[in-house]
Design a protein around this motif. Structure first.
Motif, PDB file in Angstrom:
ATOM      1  N   MET A 167       0.863  -1.101  -0.092  1.00  0.00           N
ATOM      2  CA  MET A 167      -0.018  -0.097  -0.037  1.00  0.00           C
ATOM      3  C   MET A 167       0.853   1.372   0.023  1.00  0.00           C
ATOM      4  O   MET A 167       1.935   1.196   0.694  1.00  0.00           O
ATOM      5  CB  MET A 167      -0.726  -0.063   1.166  1.00  0.00           C
ATOM      6  N   ASP A 168       0.416   2.343  -0.741  1.00  0.00           N
ATOM      7  CA  ASP A 168       1.397   3.412  -0.614  1.00  0.00           C
ATOM      8  C   ASP A 168       0.383   4.769  -0.340  1.00  0.00           C
ATOM      9  O   ASP A 168      -0.858   4.539  -0.857  1.00  0.00           O
ATOM     10  CB  ASP A 168       1.903   3.651  -1.865  1.00  0.00           C
ATOM     11  N   SER A 169       0.970   5.706  -0.142  1.00  0.00           N
ATOM     12  CA  SER A 169       0.163   6.878   0.024  1.00  0.00           C
ATOM     13  C   SER A 169      -0.721   7.459  -0.966  1.00  0.00           C
ATOM     14  O   SER A 169      -1.786   7.897  -0.791  1.00  0.00           O
ATOM     15  CB  SER A 169       1.250   8.197   0.652  1.00  0.00           C
ATOM     16  N   LYS A 170      -0.290   7.441  -2.274  1.00  0.00           N
ATOM     17  CA  LYS A 170      -1.026   7.757  -3.462  1.00  0.00           C
ATOM     18  C   LYS A 170      -2.169   6.886  -3.541  1.00  0.00           C
ATOM     19  O   LYS A 170      -3.438   7.475  -4.053  1.00  0.00           O
ATOM     20  CB  LYS A 170      -0.162   7.929  -4.623  1.00  0.00           C
ATOM     21  N   THR A 171      -2.196   5.760  -3.563  1.00  0.00           N
ATOM     22  CA  THR A 171      -3.367   5.002  -3.452  1.00  0.00           C
ATOM     23  C   THR A 171      -4.362   5.246  -2.429  1.00  0.00           C
ATOM     24  O   THR A 171      -5.741   5.304  -2.835  1.00  0.00           O
ATOM     25  CB  THR A 171      -2.881   3.420  -3.363  1.00  0.00           C
ATOM     26  N   ILE A 172      -3.939   5.435  -1.129  1.00  0.00           N
ATOM     27  CA  ILE A 172      -4.972   5.675   0.006  1.00  0.00           C
ATOM     28  C   ILE A 172      -5.554   7.290  -0.474  1.00  0.00           C
ATOM     29  O   ILE A 172      -6.730   7.181  -0.263  1.00  0.00           O
ATOM     30  CB  ILE A 172      -4.077   5.743   1.245  1.00  0.00           C
ATOM     31  N   GLU A 173      -4.633   8.031  -0.891  1.00  0.00           N
ATOM     32  CA  GLU A 173      -5.391   9.359  -1.390  1.00  0.00           C
ATOM     33  C   GLU A 173      -6.272   9.208  -2.391  1.00  0.00           C
ATOM     34  O   GLU A 173      -7.669   9.882  -2.233  1.00  0.00           O
ATOM     35  CB  GLU A 173      -4.355  10.214  -1.885  1.00  0.00           C
ATOM     36  N   GLN A 174      -6.294   8.439  -3.333  1.00  0.00           N
ATOM     37  CA  GLN A 174      -7.149   8.056  -4.233  1.00  0.00           C
ATOM     38  C   GLN A 174      -8.462   7.250  -3.752  1.00  0.00           C
ATOM     39  O   GLN A 174      -9.618   7.823  -4.176  1.00  0.00           O
ATOM     40  CB  GLN A 174      -6.646   7.473  -5.606  1.00  0.00           C
TER      41      GLN A 174
ATOM     42  N   GLU B 192     -10.223  17.448  -0.097  1.00  0.00           N
ATOM     43  CA  GLU B 192      -8.884  17.734  -0.569  1.00  0.00           C
ATOM     44  C   GLU B 192      -7.992  16.709   0.439  1.00  0.00           C
ATOM     45  O   GLU B 192      -8.298  16.649   1.605  1.00  0.00           O
ATOM     46  CB  GLU B 192      -8.602  19.021   0.094  1.00  0.00           C
ATOM     47  N   VAL B 193      -7.277  16.104   0.016  1.00  0.00           N
ATOM     48  CA  VAL B 193      -6.699  14.814   0.601  1.00  0.00           C
ATOM     49  C   VAL B 193      -5.235  15.032   0.362  1.00  0.00           C
ATOM     50  O   VAL B 193      -4.457  15.050  -0.504  1.00  0.00           O
ATOM     51  CB  VAL B 193      -7.199  13.622   0.137  1.00  0.00           C
ATOM     52  N   THR B 194      -4.450  14.931   1.634  1.00  0.00           N
ATOM     53  CA  THR B 194      -2.937  14.552   1.697  1.00  0.00           C
ATOM     54  C   THR B 194      -2.537  13.434   2.498  1.00  0.00           C
ATOM     55  O   THR B 194      -3.186  13.514   3.608  1.00  0.00           O
ATOM     56  CB  THR B 194      -2.296  15.979   2.164  1.00  0.00           C
ATOM     57  N   VAL B 195      -1.923  12.607   1.941  1.00  0.00           N
ATOM     58  CA  VAL B 195      -1.523  11.052   2.910  1.00  0.00           C
ATOM     59  C   VAL B 195      -0.085  11.238   2.847  1.00  0.00           C
ATOM     60  O   VAL B 195       0.648  11.505   1.515  1.00  0.00           O
ATOM     61  CB  VAL B 195      -2.128   9.999   2.288  1.00  0.00           C
TER      62      VAL B 195
ATOM     63  N   ASP C 171       6.723   3.786   5.330  1.00  0.00           N
ATOM     64  CA  ASP C 171       6.874   2.440   5.619  1.00  0.00           C
ATOM     65  C   ASP C 171       5.889   1.281   4.983  1.00  0.00           C
ATOM     66  O   ASP C 171       6.164   0.235   5.065  1.00  0.00           O
ATOM     67  CB  ASP C 171       7.107   2.204   7.047  1.00  0.00           C
ATOM     68  N   GLY C 172       4.929   2.167   4.296  1.00  0.00           N
ATOM     69  CA  GLY C 172       3.823   1.101   3.673  1.00  0.00           C
ATOM     70  C   GLY C 172       2.851   0.843   4.366  1.00  0.00           C
ATOM     71  O   GLY C 172       1.829  -0.099   3.915  1.00  0.00           O
ATOM     72  N   VAL C 173       2.963   0.877   5.801  1.00  0.00           N
ATOM     73  CA  VAL C 173       1.806   0.338   6.813  1.00  0.00           C
ATOM     74  C   VAL C 173       1.255   1.648   7.572  1.00  0.00           C
ATOM     75  O   VAL C 173       0.179   1.298   8.153  1.00  0.00           O
ATOM     76  CB  VAL C 173       2.243  -0.871   7.404  1.00  0.00           C
ATOM     77  N   HIS C 174       1.893   2.454   8.051  1.00  0.00           N
ATOM     78  CA  HIS C 174       1.655   3.523   8.903  1.00  0.00           C
ATOM     79  C   HIS C 174       1.602   4.785   8.182  1.00  0.00           C
ATOM     80  O   HIS C 174       2.479   5.320   7.378  1.00  0.00           O
ATOM     81  CB  HIS C 174       2.779   3.648  10.095  1.00  0.00           C
ATOM     82  N   PHE C 175       0.354   5.398   8.275  1.00  0.00           N
ATOM     83  CA  PHE C 175       0.132   6.560   7.385  1.00  0.00           C
ATOM     84  C   PHE C 175      -0.440   7.713   8.229  1.00  0.00           C
ATOM     85  O   PHE C 175      -1.085   7.330   9.095  1.00  0.00           O
ATOM     86  CB  PHE C 175      -0.765   6.484   6.122  1.00  0.00           C
ATOM     87  N   GLU C 176      -0.319   8.993   7.705  1.00  0.00           N
ATOM     88  CA  GLU C 176      -0.879  10.144   8.314  1.00  0.00           C
ATOM     89  C   GLU C 176      -1.812  10.798   7.088  1.00  0.00           C
ATOM     90  O   GLU C 176      -1.346  11.300   6.053  1.00  0.00           O
ATOM     91  CB  GLU C 176       0.114  11.174   8.786  1.00  0.00           C
ATOM     92  N   ALA C 177      -2.976  11.293   7.372  1.00  0.00           N
ATOM     93  CA  ALA C 177      -3.902  11.767   6.468  1.00  0.00           C
ATOM     94  C   ALA C 177      -4.527  13.200   6.979  1.00  0.00           C
ATOM     95  O   ALA C 177      -4.786  13.492   7.905  1.00  0.00           O
ATOM     96  CB  ALA C 177      -4.893  10.906   5.954  1.00  0.00           C
ATOM     97  N   VAL C 178      -4.443  14.192   6.184  1.00  0.00           N
ATOM     98  CA  VAL C 178      -5.262  15.083   6.222  1.00  0.00           C
ATOM     99  C   VAL C 178      -6.240  15.367   5.244  1.00  0.00           C
ATOM    100  O   VAL C 178      -6.185  15.275   4.000  1.00  0.00           O
ATOM    101  CB  VAL C 178      -4.393  16.598   6.324  1.00  0.00           C
ATOM    102  N   VAL C 179      -7.665  15.445   5.635  1.00  0.00           N
ATOM    103  CA  VAL C 179      -8.686  15.521   4.724  1.00  0.00           C
ATOM    104  C   VAL C 179      -9.478  16.645   5.126  1.00  0.00           C
ATOM    105  O   VAL C 179     -10.248  16.865   6.322  1.00  0.00           O
ATOM    106  CB  VAL C 179      -9.455  14.066   4.989  1.00  0.00           C
ATOM    107  N   LEU C 180      -9.868  17.419   4.033  1.00  0.00           N
ATOM    108  CA  LEU C 180     -10.766  18.525   4.070  1.00  0.00           C
ATOM    109  C   LEU C 180     -11.957  18.142   3.284  1.00  0.00           C
ATOM    110  O   LEU C 180     -11.889  18.037   2.034  1.00  0.00           O
ATOM    111  CB  LEU C 180      -9.980  19.773   3.428  1.00  0.00           C
ATOM    112  N   SER C 181     -12.991  18.380   4.107  1.00  0.00           N
ATOM    113  CA  SER C 181     -14.483  18.119   2.993  1.00  0.00           C
ATOM    114  C   SER C 181     -15.497  18.794   3.752  1.00  0.00           C
ATOM    115  O   SER C 181     -15.660  18.880   4.828  1.00  0.00           O
ATOM    116  CB  SER C 181     -14.653  16.575   3.012  1.00  0.00           C
TER     117      SER C 181
END
Length: 75
Positions: free
Chosen positions: A1-8, A18-21, A25-35
């Motif tokens: 899994m990668d951040s671009k896939t999660i964003e999409q 608006e999404v930024t991930v 490491d491929g398993v731990h992520f941080e996301a900011v989501v504005l909606s």
């Protein structure tokens, strides 16, 4: 899994968000989501909305996801 896939995936589930991930490491992520869809919702409700966009990936391919969910500021 990668951040671009999660964003999409989040964008697909929350059109117009608006999404930024980030995550290296491929398993731990941080996301900011504005909606606009978050208006009037509690933090828990907002997080559940984001988790719903990721389905079974949460807890499997995505081990941890830190979230900041906000309503965009009006122009």
């Amino acid at each position: 899994m990668d951040s671009k896939t999660i964003e999409q995936m989040i964008r697909d589930g929350l059109p117009g968000a608006e999404v930024t991930v980030q995550g290296d490491d491929g398993v731990h992520f941080e996301a900011v989501v504005l909606s606009d869809d978050f208006a009037g919702k509690s933090t828990l409700q907002r997080h559940r909305m984001v988790y719903a966009t990721l389905g079974e990936k949460m807890g499997r391919e995505i081990h941890a996801l830190g979230l900041r969910t906000e309503v965009p500021e009006a122009d």
